[in-house]
Design an enzyme around this catalytic site. Structure first.
Site, PDB file in Angstrom:
ATOM      1  N   HIS A  10      -1.050  11.967  -2.971  1.00  0.00           N
ATOM      2  CA  HIS A  10      -0.688  10.633  -3.465  1.00  0.00           C
ATOM      3  C   HIS A  10      -1.894   9.696  -3.562  1.00  0.00           C
ATOM      4  O   HIS A  10      -1.754   8.579  -4.053  1.00  0.00           O
ATOM      5  CB  HIS A  10       0.367  10.029  -2.530  1.00  0.00           C
ATOM      6  CG  HIS A  10      -0.209   9.768  -1.170  1.00  0.00           C
ATOM      7  ND1 HIS A  10      -0.499  10.775  -0.283  1.00  0.00           N
ATOM      8  CD2 HIS A  10      -0.590   8.624  -0.570  1.00  0.00           C
ATOM      9  CE1 HIS A  10      -1.031  10.258   0.806  1.00  0.00           C
ATOM     10  NE2 HIS A  10      -1.089   8.946   0.663  1.00  0.00           N
TER      11      HIS A  10
ATOM     12  N   ASP B 199      -1.832   9.768   9.946  1.00  0.00           N
ATOM     13  CA  ASP B 199      -2.588   9.115   8.882  1.00  0.00           C
ATOM     14  C   ASP B 199      -3.878   8.498   9.432  1.00  0.00           C
ATOM     15  O   ASP B 199      -3.869   7.907  10.508  1.00  0.00           O
ATOM     16  CB  ASP B 199      -1.695   8.020   8.271  1.00  0.00           C
ATOM     17  CG  ASP B 199      -2.393   7.223   7.195  1.00  0.00           C
ATOM     18  OD1 ASP B 199      -2.642   7.791   6.126  1.00  0.00           O
ATOM     19  OD2 ASP B 199      -2.684   6.030   7.430  1.00  0.00           O
TER      20      ASP B 199
ATOM     21  N   ASN C 127      -2.825   3.845  12.756  1.00  0.00           N
ATOM     22  CA  ASN C 127      -4.054   3.075  12.971  1.00  0.00           C
ATOM     23  C   ASN C 127      -3.856   1.577  12.776  1.00  0.00           C
ATOM     24  O   ASN C 127      -4.545   0.764  13.375  1.00  0.00           O
ATOM     25  CB  ASN C 127      -5.130   3.588  11.999  1.00  0.00           C
ATOM     26  CG  ASN C 127      -6.369   2.731  11.994  1.00  0.00           C
ATOM     27  OD1 ASN C 127      -7.115   2.693  12.967  1.00  0.00           O
ATOM     28  ND2 ASN C 127      -6.574   2.001  10.891  1.00  0.00           N
ATOM     29  N   HIS C 128      -2.880   1.234  11.924  1.00  0.00           N
ATOM     30  CA  HIS C 128      -2.728  -0.184  11.543  1.00  0.00           C
ATOM     31  C   HIS C 128      -1.264  -0.508  11.267  1.00  0.00           C
ATOM     32  O   HIS C 128      -0.425   0.390  11.217  1.00  0.00           O
ATOM     33  CB  HIS C 128      -3.554  -0.457  10.285  1.00  0.00           C
ATOM     34  CG  HIS C 128      -3.367   0.595   9.226  1.00  0.00           C
ATOM     35  ND1 HIS C 128      -4.203   1.669   9.102  1.00  0.00           N
ATOM     36  CD2 HIS C 128      -2.424   0.765   8.281  1.00  0.00           C
ATOM     37  CE1 HIS C 128      -3.799   2.447   8.109  1.00  0.00           C
ATOM     38  NE2 HIS C 128      -2.709   1.919   7.597  1.00  0.00           N
TER      39      HIS C 128
ATOM     40  N   ASP D 104       0.857  -1.188   0.000  1.00  0.00           N
ATOM     41  CA  ASP D 104       0.000   0.000   0.000  1.00  0.00           C
ATOM     42  C   ASP D 104       0.895   1.240   0.000  1.00  0.00           C
ATOM     43  O   ASP D 104       0.784   2.120   0.860  1.00  0.00           O
ATOM     44  CB  ASP D 104      -0.935  -0.004   1.221  1.00  0.00           C
ATOM     45  CG  ASP D 104      -1.854   1.213   1.231  1.00  0.00           C
ATOM     46  OD1 ASP D 104      -2.006   1.858   0.170  1.00  0.00           O
ATOM     47  OD2 ASP D 104      -2.412   1.536   2.300  1.00  0.00           O
TER      48      ASP D 104
ATOM     49  N   GLU E  35     -12.899   2.008  17.878  1.00  0.00           N
ATOM     50  CA  GLU E  35     -14.211   1.691  17.339  1.00  0.00           C
ATOM     51  C   GLU E  35     -15.163   1.395  18.511  1.00  0.00           C
ATOM     52  O   GLU E  35     -14.730   0.909  19.562  1.00  0.00           O
ATOM     53  CB  GLU E  35     -14.187   0.536  16.337  1.00  0.00           C
ATOM     54  CG  GLU E  35     -13.169  -0.586  16.519  1.00  0.00           C
ATOM     55  CD  GLU E  35     -11.740  -0.221  16.118  1.00  0.00           C
ATOM     56  OE1 GLU E  35     -10.828  -0.757  16.787  1.00  0.00           O
ATOM     57  OE2 GLU E  35     -11.530   0.577  15.201  1.00  0.00           O
TER      58      GLU E  35
ATOM     59  N   GLU F 229      -5.054  13.843   9.252  1.00  0.00           N
ATOM     60  CA  GLU F 229      -5.669  13.448   7.992  1.00  0.00           C
ATOM     61  C   GLU F 229      -7.042  12.881   8.345  1.00  0.00           C
ATOM     62  O   GLU F 229      -7.165  11.721   8.740  1.00  0.00           O
ATOM     63  CB  GLU F 229      -4.844  12.372   7.263  1.00  0.00           C
ATOM     64  CG  GLU F 229      -5.398  12.137   5.858  1.00  0.00           C
ATOM     65  CD  GLU F 229      -5.530  10.672   5.429  1.00  0.00           C
ATOM     66  OE1 GLU F 229      -5.838  10.434   4.260  1.00  0.00           O
ATOM     67  OE2 GLU F 229      -5.338   9.758   6.259  1.00  0.00           O
TER      68      GLU F 229
ATOM     69  N   LEU G 173      -8.946   5.412  15.046  1.00  0.00           N
ATOM     70  CA  LEU G 173      -8.193   4.655  16.047  1.00  0.00           C
ATOM     71  C   LEU G 173      -9.064   3.735  16.902  1.00  0.00           C
ATOM     72  O   LEU G 173      -8.750   2.565  17.092  1.00  0.00           O
ATOM     73  CB  LEU G 173      -7.417   5.608  16.964  1.00  0.00           C
ATOM     74  CG  LEU G 173      -6.460   6.593  16.280  1.00  0.00           C
ATOM     75  CD1 LEU G 173      -5.625   7.333  17.315  1.00  0.00           C
ATOM     76  CD2 LEU G 173      -5.565   5.898  15.252  1.00  0.00           C
TER      77      LEU G 173
ATOM     78  N   GLN H  21      -3.747  -5.128   6.218  1.00  0.00           N
ATOM     79  CA  GLN H  21      -3.419  -4.041   7.152  1.00  0.00           C
ATOM     80  C   GLN H  21      -4.298  -4.120   8.398  1.00  0.00           C
ATOM     81  O   GLN H  21      -5.259  -3.350   8.534  1.00  0.00           O
ATOM     82  CB  GLN H  21      -3.659  -2.684   6.478  1.00  0.00           C
ATOM     83  CG  GLN H  21      -2.563  -2.243   5.543  1.00  0.00           C
ATOM     84  CD  GLN H  21      -3.024  -1.091   4.665  1.00  0.00           C
ATOM     85  OE1 GLN H  21      -4.164  -1.066   4.213  1.00  0.00           O
ATOM     86  NE2 GLN H  21      -2.143  -0.152   4.419  1.00  0.00           N
TER      87      GLN H  21
HETATM   88  C1  BGC Z   1      -3.296   7.148   3.082  1.00  0.00           C
HETATM   89  C2  BGC Z   1      -3.438   6.122   1.987  1.00  0.00           C
HETATM   90  C3  BGC Z   1      -3.376   4.747   2.610  1.00  0.00           C
HETATM   91  C4  BGC Z   1      -4.346   4.604   3.779  1.00  0.00           C
HETATM   92  C5  BGC Z   1      -4.091   3.393   4.573  1.00  0.00           C
HETATM   93  C6  BGC Z   1      -4.516   6.860   3.931  1.00  0.00           C
HETATM   94  O1  BGC Z   1      -5.211   7.761   4.505  1.00  0.00           O
HETATM   95  O2  BGC Z   1      -3.249   8.471   2.615  1.00  0.00           O
HETATM   96  O3  BGC Z   1      -2.484   6.277   0.987  1.00  0.00           O
HETATM   97  O4  BGC Z   1      -3.687   3.792   1.646  1.00  0.00           O
HETATM   98  O5  BGC Z   1      -4.243   5.696   4.653  1.00  0.00           O
HETATM   99  O6  BGC Z   1      -2.927   3.553   5.324  1.00  0.00           O
END
Ligand code: BGC
Length: 574
Positions: A322, A213, A115-116, A73, A220, A255, A218, A181
């Site tokens: 991206h 990200d 998160n993962h 990813d 649930e 984000e 985070l 993930q």
């Molecule tokens: C990133 C992606 C990614 C996803 C999982 C997103 O918010 O910007 O590119 O695939 O998180 O990590």
């Protein structure tokens, strides 16, 4: 290519609000410069082009993940948060990058997918094999796939469920994104501590900020939709407290692909702050909608929404990044219209969005590219550029998923666009060779040689913006116009701190989305009698009438930035 921008004093200029004035540039290490000929970009390559970025006027780099990863990813699937993927470089080279960036007064923001992890992460391997062991509870394991029914699937193109059965542990694990993930279990204090450790690890290496990200996801809960649950906000508050105490001046960027009322919660409050910055997801698609519909209304509506944010909070404005151009923040009706305009070939679509770059989206129209950038650089918040968009790079929709717009940076018309000396077949992705965007035509070297190229235009607009801190620090007040295609607002700041002195500054910004020239009357109320001067060329415009109205004509898809008061000429318009 040589760049003669002067290197400033070593170390960073002291400015606690640096992020509100900064121009950010997102650059994937893998895509920028390959210094050792192995076909993938690396940290040394990036270091070798810091002069270019300084010349362009970039103040901060955002680096998507470059950690150890199987790269399923784009690196957002991390298998070790404390190690760099060897093909990208070493920790020593990362330290060097930070030092060399700081010498140029440029900051480094890294990306942290907290998160993962990847399923190749040692934590996951131990978790699936030893449920009673130290990592047994690091992920969200259940005997059924029944829980959290309210939580939406994000990668709708590839995933049918947020649960996947693991044949080793013989249980289901929860995941927001790809099934490789797994989500970390933030209920577990050991997970939260591990995340703090990772933040400290990179802060100790000198990074100036972290993009958090996928931050809403985070925690649930059974009742909620798992986006911005109270526990998630509490965790961010704790993280912010640690940063302010141990690393003052460093920043957190959220984000959160959500509506304005939800995104603002990631800023926290004056007393209990969370992130310093958050990306403005709702504004971005409306810029693209306005360009094709010739209507400013949707943009005006979203910009007028009252969103109280703590002082010091900063928006991150962007056109592309991206990921796909996400259409999650528009209604179904507008989404369909945008698919029709911008993704007429089904290959251009991805999940709920469009996987194309800026120049192809705008059909390589110079007027539209300038108009879109003028918005990017004058809306409230700090602009985030995506590498390559400053030269109008194309994409490759024949590549899978979001790789379509992650191809190598085009530096020269030479082999591999000057990105790498490797055998072309060895590149991590092929360079763009399409008819219109072929690297022979679209590259940094040729645009440097043309004084009226997009690259020079973008550089100029960046420098004009930077000469007026009002753009970064000021308020934005919407104005009434009598034309549906026109957006007008005033940016105003008490004590401008600009190179023209400390007097309060007001800048009138007007944008026409019409596909023909228009005449528009704008109502500026208390500014009646004031003069207007073009911020680029210094030219005088019609004086505002005593009743506060002013009538302007605008060419097809064009804009003005006008200084209210006296002439603030800051350089020529190229
Ligand atoms: C990133 C992606 C990614 C996803 C999982 C997103 O918010 O910007 O590119 O695939 O998180 O990590």
């Amino acid at each position: 290519m040589t760049f003669t921008a002067p290197i400033q004093m070593p170390g960073l200029a002291l400015d606690p609000q640096w992020y509100r004035r900064a121009v950010f540039y997102e650059v994937m290490v893998r895509s920028f410069v390959d210094s050792n000929g192995d076909g993938a970009g690396d940290l040394s390559g990036l270091i070798s082009r810091l002069d270019y970025l300084q010349w362009l006027g970039v103040d901060a780099l955002w680096l998507p993940p470059f950690y150890q990863s199987p790269l399923r990813d784009g690196g957002y699937d991390v298998s070790d948060f404390h190690a760099i993927l060897p093909e990208f470089g070493t920790l020593e080279e990362f330290r060097d990058l930070v030092t060399k960036a700081h010498e140029r007064n440029m900051r480094i923001v890294i990306d942290y997918p907290l998160n993962h992890t990847s399923d190749a992460h040692d934590w996951f391997q131990q978790s699936r094999e030893d449920p009673e062991g130290p990592y047994g509870d690091f992920y969200v394991w259940r005997d059924t796939d029944e829980e959290y029914k309210n939580i939406r699937i994000i990668f709708v193109d590839t995933e049918e469920s947020n649960w996947t059965f693991d044949p080793v542990r013989r249980q289901f694990f929860f995941h927001r994104f790809f099934s490789h993930q797994p989500d970390l279990n933030f209920e577990n204090p050991a997970v939260r501590e591990a995340v703090f450790d990772t933040v400290r690890f990179w802060m100790d290496l000198g990074v100036d900020g972290i993009r958090l990200d996928a931050i809403p996801y985070l925690f649930e809960t059974e009742e909620g939709n798992g986006e911005g649950e109270p526990e998630t906000h509490q965790f961010i508050r704790d993280l912010r407290t640690m940063i302010d105490r141990d690393y003052p001046g460093r920043i957190l960027i959220a984000e959160a692909n959500q509506w304005p009322q939800e995104v603002v919660q990631f800023f926290g409050t004056e007393e209990e702050p969370e992130c310093h910055m958050a990306f403005d997801f709702p504004v971005m698609p409306r810029i693209f909608y306005s360009l094709r519909s010739q209507q400013a209304g949707e943009l005006i509506r979203i910009l007028s929404e009252a969103t109280d944010v703590p002082s010091g909070a900063g928006w991150g404005v962007f056109l592309r990044n991206h990921d796909e151009l996400t259409l999650e923040m528009v209604s179904e009706e507008y989404r369909q219209a945008m698919y029709g305009w911008y993704a007429y070939d089904p290959r251009m679509r991805s999940n709920i969005g469009i996987r194309r770059r800026l120049a192809p989206l705008l059909d390589n129209s110079r007027a539209e590219l300038e108009l879109a950038h003028a918005l990017l650089f004058s809306l409230k918040g700090s602009p985030f550029l995506y590498y390559g968009d400053e030269i109008g790079m194309g994409d490759n929709i024949w590549l899978p998923d979001r790789d379509s717009s992650r191809t190598p940076m085009q530096w020269t018309p030479d082999r591999n666009a000057g990105f790498s000396t490797a055998d072309p077949g060895k590149l991590y992705l092929p360079v763009v060779q399409s008819l219109v965007y072929n690297y022979n035509l679209v590259n940094v070297e040729s645009q440097l040689a043309q004084s009226r190229s997009l690259l020079h235009w973008v550089r100029n607009v960046i420098h004009v913006r930077k000469a007026h801190p009002t753009f970064g620090l000021g308020e934005l007040r919407m104005l009434q116009t009598d034309h549906e295609s026109v957006l007008a607002f005033v940016r105003e700041y008490e004590g401008s701190g600009s190179q023209f002195g400390d007097a309060p500054e007001k800048i009138l910004c007007v944008f026409s989305f019409a596909h023909n020239p228009v005449s528009v009357t704008i109502q500026m109320d208390e500014l009646g009698g004031s003069s207007l001067y073009d911020l680029f060329g210094g030219g005088q415009f019609p004086t505002i009438n005593e009743d506060g109205s002013v009538t302007l004509t605008l060419g097809t898809q064009s804009f003005y930035w006008l200084h209210v008061g006296e002439s603030h000429f800051a350089g020529g318009r190229s």
